[in-house]
Design an enzyme around this catalytic site. Sequence first.
Site, short mmCIF file in Angstrom:
data_model
loop_
_atom_site.label_atom_id
_atom_site.label_comp_id
_atom_site.label_asym_id
_atom_site.label_seq_id
_atom_site.Cartn_x
_atom_site.Cartn_y
_atom_site.Cartn_z
N GLU A 185 0.81 -1.23 0.00
CA GLU A 185 0.00 0.00 0.00
C GLU A 185 0.84 1.27 0.00
OE1 GLU A 185 -3.83 -1.49 2.56
OE2 GLU A 185 -2.05 -0.95 3.71
C1 TNX Z 1 -4.38 -3.80 4.84
S1 TNX Z 1 -3.07 -5.99 3.68
C2 TNX Z 1 -3.09 -3.64 5.30
C3 TNX Z 1 -2.88 -3.17 6.66
C4 TNX Z 1 -4.15 -2.95 7.40
C5 TNX Z 1 -5.12 -4.06 7.06
C6 TNX Z 1 -6.40 -3.99 7.83
C7 TNX Z 1 -1.83 -5.15 3.98
C8 TNX Z 1 -0.57 -5.69 3.51
N1 TNX Z 1 -1.97 -3.99 4.60
O1 TNX Z 1 -2.09 -2.01 6.65
O2 TNX Z 1 -3.88 -2.95 8.74
O3 TNX Z 1 -5.41 -3.98 5.69
O4 TNX Z 1 -7.19 -5.11 7.61
#
Ligand code: TNX
Length: 549
Positions: free
Chosen positions: A359
């Site tokens: 992300e």
């Molecule tokens: C996505 S999935 C994220 C996290 C969040 C989570 C909450 C991923 C690699 N990153 O930063 O905490 O969703 O469900």
Amino acid sequence: MILTHPVCRRTLPVMRRLARPGRKVSLAGLLTAALLATPLLVPAPATAQPQATTPSALIPKPTSQRALPGQSFTLQPWTIVGVDSDVSERRAAKKIADQLTTQLRRSTGYPLPVTSVLPILTTIKLSSKGPASLGAEGYQLRADRSGLSITAATPEGLFRGVSTLRQLLPAKADAATRQAGPWTIAGTTIADSPRFGYRGAMLDVSRHFFSVAEVKRYIDLISLYKLNKLHLHLADDQGWRIQVDSWPRLTTYGASLEVGGTPGGSYSKAEFAEIIRYAADHYLTVIPEIDTPGHTNAALASYAELNCDNVAPPLYTGTEVGFSSLCVGKEVTYDFLGDVFREVAEQNPGDILHLGGDEAHSTPHSDYLTFVPKAAALVTQQNKRVMGWQEIAETPLPAGSIAQYWGTDDARSQELARKAAAQNAKVVMSPANRAYLDMKYDESTPYGQDWAGLVSVQTAYDWNPSTLIPNLPESAIAGVEAPIWTETLDDLDKLEYMAFPRLPGIAELGWSQASALDWTAYKDRLGAQGSRWDALSVNFYRAPEINWR
Ligand code: TNX
């Protein structure tokens, strides 16, 4: 009845003395006690060998298990636990026996001395001298009228076998206080080894901080289900949780808060070492994650020079993602990461270091493609394998890398997994719509998130890691991991509520053969874990579709 037998009344005090913590068991003492107590000399009344009433309901389901009809093994006040191992493994093997007997003494009140002196007179035998063909984690277990034995090729295999033994015993054997017996196991033989080498759980200690004691409790619970990796998400926007001597403000400032603005916390080097040691004692390798280049607000807030504009942002206590980024063009970024990875790597004997990579919405794409290979090289410089979330597969990866799939059956995530495999990286399966333990079970779940969907107990279990992603070769799959993100989970009770009963399902997907996976049969075995969790005071979600008993 056994307890009132005159010989036993004489024998028990001897055995108790032998079993005192720290006490060395002398050969003579042991012989005396064993001879006085051996069932050959003190025939047990017929009622001492009751048949186990409930059939075993093991999770994960073993590779093969056969019943020995008409036979059973019953733990007795005089039971001795013998350890048979090579000298080089004696400490490790003895420790496994001590862990087992420490718990069983609590619940049974029996002395259960452990010895490596006279395995011949013992009724529980733990041997790590089995053939190498059992594999590092494999074991064989046999319970019959003459005793109980676990044979493995390594202490690790022995530990996995002991987790099975614990589940074979009545649930109250896991209680913290003394319970009434009998402690009977139906006659059985088991041969068992895992399907995948990577079977993990991830705990996010950044969004909410969890103390060493809380992490240990999580370790206790996940190790019951034969997981072998503990992935700790140690740094994110809301807090930096591990001491780094060369960049001290990461923790003196960057760890001060957590989601919601409550005080945060961090692990000192000594505390982190304690977690690693405790995990190792439960045959879990720690995988530390320092999330980069996004999810870095806590670091950016602690050191102005890490920001492209040299201005430190304030600490962040909300739950948004994707707004922060390390400054990819600055040299200091790599000095910083080199120091952090070195200090984190130095503290951890495990061979994997996770650099995040997810992300990175505030990192320009071309910067991301520049950043990941540079950061990955800093990891391999520390002689660690690179692990990262699936996005890292867009960049060339060093040999031995691992990409963690967190997709929701979407084409882009699946493509990233295939890109990882195409460059010989391994893939760990953490599909968010199945394996994310922070997703709500249903609309009424009081906390958790739902961005990846609602994840019922069945949804978490009912999938096959090797066929979920089309055209991903099975050989590319290292295993599975169940992450638990903690934006909405601020205490252990909530963690337990979200992890149980779903985590054992992910553990079974990682351990048991594909042919063994069957929701209806699993659901029934899962129901039998309820009384064990009650004995262990686990705050689990009593999913209404499960017949808890
Ligand atoms: C996505 S999935 C994220 C996290 C969040 C989570 C909450 C991923 C690699 N990153 O930063 O905490 O969703 O469900």
